[in-house]
Write an enzyme that holds these catalytic residues in place. Structure first.
Site, short mmCIF file in Angstrom:
data_model
loop_
_atom_site.label_atom_id
_atom_site.label_comp_id
_atom_site.label_asym_id
_atom_site.label_seq_id
_atom_site.Cartn_x
_atom_site.Cartn_y
_atom_site.Cartn_z
N THR A 28 40.79 46.33 50.36
CA THR A 28 39.57 45.55 50.12
C THR A 28 39.69 44.08 50.50
O THR A 28 38.67 43.42 50.71
CB THR A 28 39.18 45.60 48.63
OG1 THR A 28 40.29 45.15 47.84
CG2 THR A 28 38.80 47.00 48.21
N PHE A 59 41.69 39.57 42.12
CA PHE A 59 41.15 38.74 43.20
C PHE A 59 41.38 39.38 44.57
O PHE A 59 41.32 38.69 45.59
CB PHE A 59 41.80 37.36 43.16
CG PHE A 59 43.29 37.43 42.99
CD1 PHE A 59 44.13 37.51 44.09
CD2 PHE A 59 43.87 37.45 41.73
CE1 PHE A 59 45.51 37.60 43.95
CE2 PHE A 59 45.26 37.54 41.58
CZ PHE A 59 46.07 37.62 42.69
N TYR A 60 41.63 40.68 44.61
CA TYR A 60 41.93 41.36 45.87
C TYR A 60 40.66 41.77 46.62
O TYR A 60 40.50 42.91 47.04
CB TYR A 60 42.78 42.60 45.61
CG TYR A 60 44.26 42.34 45.38
CD1 TYR A 60 44.79 41.06 45.45
CD2 TYR A 60 45.12 43.39 45.09
CE1 TYR A 60 46.14 40.84 45.24
CE2 TYR A 60 46.47 43.17 44.88
CZ TYR A 60 46.97 41.89 44.95
OH TYR A 60 48.31 41.68 44.74
N GLY A 61 39.77 40.84 46.79
CA GLY A 61 38.56 41.11 47.53
C GLY A 61 37.97 39.80 48.03
O GLY A 61 38.27 38.73 47.52
#
Length: 333
Positions: A28, A59-61
């Site tokens: 993502t 916060f991986y997007g």
């Protein structure tokens, strides 16, 4: 197949997970996220084959930042039988991409993660980076308080030094520490963290075991990377640095071929060989590639082979920093 298993540490010392983990970040954290069905098939393949330590991040997007958590929630909604079949680790504790270990922000972060997960238990909460403004003892006290409230199962820390791990472990039991480990990220502090973790019975999660994909031997120019790929601006992928770093990648590829392995399998096996609770954390969004990665759990390196890999690392020093700018200041917190 079911890959070899190990246990975590601290309060999770009885938790069994695969000897290789699976990272979801690059499903993502890119301009064009990977389609759900491909992600779901990869996650299912991982769990079905005993690769049950799954790593995500708050916060991986890009839009929204929680896109990775939302992916996990959609997976669980479609395959509810898998909800309790994997151990979920999530990094968080940032505010505007900077570490903030205030109790208010840690509670906000953990509450937000839980709200996004669609009913999946948050097994391990990792502080993504150590907050330089807050003593680690205070940060861990706050996390232990929240853990005891039942907001998550176990405490983890990421990108921390051996000294920080020792200080943290005096306050509460730490289940895992996540640090970068690969043949191009093999520093003195890396060795100290692994030694301290063994002494303290803390699992070590080795992220980027493939050197951000570079050590697979498939990247020979930064022009091969998409415009939105963060590696395009990474020091180690710049022209002169990359030219030097190809020497390491090529040497490892040649060694892997002699052993009948892919370069990725060699790197993953090498990281796993560093200790019984050192768990490599590669990331893949393709089921076939994932199976290739986790097959490395069955690879046994002899003492002679490990020594040869050490010689290759020493003979081909890496050019460029692991991180640059603000991110570099947070290394080994």
């Amino acid at each position: 197949m079911t890959i070899k298993q190990t246990t975590l540490g601290g309060t999770a010392a009885d938790v069994h997970v695969g000897r290789v983990a699976e990272g979801l970040m690059l499903m993502t954290w890119k301009a064009n996220p990977v389609p759900d069905e491909q992600c779901f098939e990869t996650i299912k393949t991982s769990i079905d084959n005993g690769c049950t330590f799954i790593n995500s991040g708050e916060f991986y997007g890009i839009n929204p930042p929680e896109a990775n958590l939302e992916l996990v929630a959609r997976f669980i909604a479609k395959y509810p039988a898998y909800k309790d079949k994997f151990f979920l680790s999530v990094k968080g504790g940032l505010m505007n991409m900077a570490p903030d270990a205030s109790e208010e922000n840690l509670r906000r972060s953990i509450t937000n993660i839980n709200a996004k997960l669609g009913g999946k238990k948050l097994d391990l909460f990792e502080m993504a980076r150590v907050d330089p403004k807050v003593p680690i003892e205070t940060a861990i006290e706050r996390l232990e308080k929240l853990r005891l409230e039942g907001l998550f199962g176990h405490i983890g820390i990421s990108e921390a030094s051996a000294d920080t791990l020792r200080r943290a472990s005096k306050v509460a039991k730490i289940a895992a520490i996540e640090i970068e480990i690969s043949p191009w990220s093999w520093e003195e502090e890396t060795k100290k963290v692994i030694a301290a973790a063994k002494e303290l019975d803390v699992a070590v999660i080795g992220y980027s075991p493939l050197g951000r994909g570079f050590l697979t031997g498939t990247i020979t120019s930064k022009d091969q990377l998409d415009d939105g790929d963060f590696r395009k601006h990474h020091e180690r992928f710049q022209d002169e640095n990359l030219k030097q770093n190809l020497k390491l990648a090529d040497a490892l590829k040649a060694f892997a071929e002699k052993k009948g392995l892919t370069p990725a399998q060699l790197c993953i096996a090498w990281v796993a060989s560093l200790g019984p609770k050192v768990i490599p954390l590669p990331g893949s969004s393709h089921p076939k590639r994932l199976l290739e990665n986790i097959a490395a759990a069955d690879v046994v390196l002899t003492e002679e082979e490990s020594a040869e890999i050490e010689k290759i690392i020493e003979a081909n020093p890496v050019s460029g920093g692991r991180y640059s700018g603000h991110a570099a200041k947070l290394m080994w917190g």
